[in-house]
Design a protein around this motif. Structure first.
Motif, PDB file in Angstrom:
ATOM      1  N   VAL A 272     -10.593 -21.228  46.634  1.00 45.41           N
ATOM      2  CA  VAL A 272      -9.314 -21.345  46.110  1.00 45.41           C
ATOM      3  C   VAL A 272      -9.316 -20.280  44.885  1.00 45.41           C
ATOM      4  O   VAL A 272      -7.964 -19.687  44.817  1.00 45.41           O
ATOM      5  CB  VAL A 272      -9.268 -22.761  45.435  1.00 45.41           C
ATOM      6  CG1 VAL A 272      -7.607 -22.762  44.635  1.00 45.41           C
ATOM      7  CG2 VAL A 272      -9.165 -23.812  46.335  1.00 45.41           C
ATOM      8  N   LYS A 273      -9.833 -19.893  44.113  1.00 46.15           N
ATOM      9  CA  LYS A 273      -9.872 -19.078  43.036  1.00 46.15           C
ATOM     10  C   LYS A 273      -9.685 -17.528  43.592  1.00 46.15           C
ATOM     11  O   LYS A 273      -9.055 -16.697  43.388  1.00 46.15           O
ATOM     12  CB  LYS A 273     -11.076 -19.146  42.321  1.00 46.15           C
ATOM     13  CG  LYS A 273     -11.140 -18.070  41.026  1.00 46.15           C
ATOM     14  CD  LYS A 273     -12.386 -18.402  40.219  1.00 46.15           C
ATOM     15  CE  LYS A 273     -12.791 -17.341  39.144  1.00 46.15           C
ATOM     16  NZ  LYS A 273     -13.880 -17.531  38.605  1.00 46.15           N
ATOM     17  N   TYR A 274     -10.729 -17.504  44.549  1.00 45.45           N
ATOM     18  CA  TYR A 274     -10.471 -15.994  45.193  1.00 45.45           C
ATOM     19  C   TYR A 274      -9.169 -15.624  46.019  1.00 45.45           C
ATOM     20  O   TYR A 274      -8.520 -14.829  45.980  1.00 45.45           O
ATOM     21  CB  TYR A 274     -11.829 -15.837  46.259  1.00 45.45           C
ATOM     22  CG  TYR A 274     -13.082 -15.861  45.521  1.00 45.45           C
ATOM     23  CD1 TYR A 274     -13.358 -16.002  44.443  1.00 45.45           C
ATOM     24  CD2 TYR A 274     -14.206 -15.782  46.332  1.00 45.45           C
ATOM     25  CE1 TYR A 274     -14.349 -16.168  43.429  1.00 45.45           C
ATOM     26  CE2 TYR A 274     -15.413 -15.933  45.766  1.00 45.45           C
ATOM     27  CZ  TYR A 274     -15.651 -16.116  44.383  1.00 45.45           C
ATOM     28  OH  TYR A 274     -16.901 -16.215  43.765  1.00 45.45           O
ATOM     29  N   ILE A 275      -8.780 -16.826  46.758  1.00 46.03           N
ATOM     30  CA  ILE A 275      -7.669 -16.728  47.536  1.00 46.03           C
ATOM     31  C   ILE A 275      -6.208 -16.507  46.419  1.00 46.03           C
ATOM     32  O   ILE A 275      -5.457 -15.756  46.935  1.00 46.03           O
ATOM     33  CB  ILE A 275      -7.318 -18.138  48.286  1.00 46.03           C
ATOM     34  CG1 ILE A 275      -8.213 -18.276  49.529  1.00 46.03           C
ATOM     35  CG2 ILE A 275      -5.873 -18.125  48.844  1.00 46.03           C
ATOM     36  CD1 ILE A 275      -8.365 -19.673  49.932  1.00 46.03           C
ATOM     37  N   ALA A 276      -6.322 -17.249  45.241  1.00 46.80           N
ATOM     38  CA  ALA A 276      -5.121 -16.860  44.374  1.00 46.80           C
ATOM     39  C   ALA A 276      -5.082 -15.436  43.936  1.00 46.80           C
ATOM     40  O   ALA A 276      -4.347 -14.908  43.840  1.00 46.80           O
ATOM     41  CB  ALA A 276      -5.306 -17.695  43.259  1.00 46.80           C
ATOM     42  N   ARG A 277      -6.444 -15.102  43.752  1.00 49.48           N
ATOM     43  CA  ARG A 277      -6.467 -13.679  43.190  1.00 49.48           C
ATOM     44  C   ARG A 277      -6.056 -12.432  44.334  1.00 49.48           C
ATOM     45  O   ARG A 277      -5.544 -11.712  43.871  1.00 49.48           O
ATOM     46  CB  ARG A 277      -7.977 -13.309  42.638  1.00 49.48           C
ATOM     47  CG  ARG A 277      -8.510 -11.873  42.313  1.00 49.48           C
ATOM     48  CD  ARG A 277      -8.534 -11.216  40.994  1.00 49.48           C
ATOM     49  NE  ARG A 277      -9.125 -11.982  40.033  1.00 49.48           N
ATOM     50  CZ  ARG A 277     -10.414 -11.406  39.816  1.00 49.48           C
ATOM     51  NH1 ARG A 277     -10.996 -10.528  40.595  1.00 49.48           N
ATOM     52  NH2 ARG A 277     -11.165 -11.836  39.004  1.00 49.48           N
ATOM     53  N   ALA A 278      -6.469 -12.915  45.337  1.00 52.95           N
ATOM     54  CA  ALA A 278      -6.158 -11.953  46.492  1.00 52.95           C
ATOM     55  C   ALA A 278      -4.647 -11.950  46.704  1.00 52.95           C
ATOM     56  O   ALA A 278      -4.042 -10.908  46.626  1.00 52.95           O
ATOM     57  CB  ALA A 278      -6.522 -12.333  47.961  1.00 52.95           C
ATOM     58  N   GLY A 279      -3.736 -13.083  46.586  1.00 52.27           N
ATOM     59  CA  GLY A 279      -2.397 -13.014  46.389  1.00 52.27           C
ATOM     60  C   GLY A 279      -1.627 -12.470  45.476  1.00 52.27           C
ATOM     61  O   GLY A 279      -0.916 -11.638  45.507  1.00 52.27           O
ATOM     62  N   LEU A 280      -2.598 -12.581  44.260  1.00 51.69           N
ATOM     63  CA  LEU A 280      -1.814 -11.713  42.885  1.00 51.69           C
ATOM     64  C   LEU A 280      -2.384 -10.401  43.159  1.00 51.69           C
ATOM     65  O   LEU A 280      -1.227  -9.513  42.559  1.00 51.69           O
ATOM     66  CB  LEU A 280      -2.373 -12.179  41.566  1.00 51.69           C
ATOM     67  CG  LEU A 280      -2.031 -13.792  41.201  1.00 51.69           C
ATOM     68  CD1 LEU A 280      -2.920 -14.464  40.093  1.00 51.69           C
ATOM     69  CD2 LEU A 280      -0.404 -13.778  41.088  1.00 51.69           C
ATOM     70  N   SER A 281      -3.234  -9.921  43.817  1.00 48.90           N
ATOM     71  CA  SER A 281      -3.574  -8.634  43.826  1.00 48.90           C
ATOM     72  C   SER A 281      -2.961  -7.757  45.104  1.00 48.90           C
ATOM     73  O   SER A 281      -3.049  -6.585  45.092  1.00 48.90           O
ATOM     74  CB  SER A 281      -5.110  -8.409  44.278  1.00 48.90           C
ATOM     75  OG  SER A 281      -5.820  -8.739  43.154  1.00 48.90           O
ATOM     76  N   GLY A 282      -1.973  -8.517  45.667  1.00 47.11           N
ATOM     77  CA  GLY A 282      -0.905  -7.857  46.757  1.00 47.11           C
ATOM     78  C   GLY A 282      -1.587  -7.886  48.431  1.00 47.11           C
ATOM     79  O   GLY A 282      -1.273  -7.183  49.021  1.00 47.11           O
ATOM     80  N   ALA A 283      -2.852  -8.824  48.352  1.00 44.95           N
ATOM     81  CA  ALA A 283      -3.428  -8.736  49.726  1.00 44.95           C
ATOM     82  C   ALA A 283      -2.578  -9.561  50.838  1.00 44.95           C
ATOM     83  O   ALA A 283      -2.551  -8.991  51.954  1.00 44.95           O
ATOM     84  CB  ALA A 283      -4.645  -9.671  49.568  1.00 44.95           C
TER      85      ALA A 283
END
Length: 121
Positions: A70-81
């Motif tokens: 969940v943490k990695y998915i959220a970071r990816a979303g915030l990073s523009g993935a």
């Protein structure tokens, strides 16, 4: 990856290495996450948006870097993935590899994350 962002061959190979290192390895996923791999993969996708092989390997790396965390998915979303994956699918409609890899990665990013679902629309 960030120091040699313009080198498309290096970006393709580096994304492939990240994909391989993070296949079924939570420890390597954590190390990659802490090293900024998600942001580096998004950068590679943005800089080399016209290169199908970069998009394909980057999409597979993103899938492995984020699947089930969940943490990695959220970071990816915030990073523009999410936007990078959608753009890859739009640009490379004739590439089954890009379509498949990006679609699977996108699925994992939006499956249980409302913010990422909104980003995908």
């Amino acid at each position: 990856m960030l120091a040699h962002a313009a080198d498309k061959g290096l970006q393709e190979r580096a994304c492939g290495v990240l994909r391989n290192l993070t296949t079924s390895s939570v420890q390597n996923e954590s190390r990659a996450f802490n090293a900024g791999a998600i942001e580096a993969v998004v950068a590679a996708m943005s800089v080399h948006a016209d290169r199908a092989l970069v998009q394909e390997t980057a999409s597979a790396a993103m899938r492995n870097l984020t699947s089930g965390n969940v943490k990695y998915i959220a970071r990816a979303g915030l990073s523009g993935a999410v936007e990078a994956l959608v753009e890859a699918m739009r640009r490379h409609t004739e590439s089954p590899g890009v379509q498949s890899s990006a679609c699977v990665a996108l699925y994992f990013l939006i499956e249980d994350n409302a913010e990422n679902k909104t980003r995908a629309l």
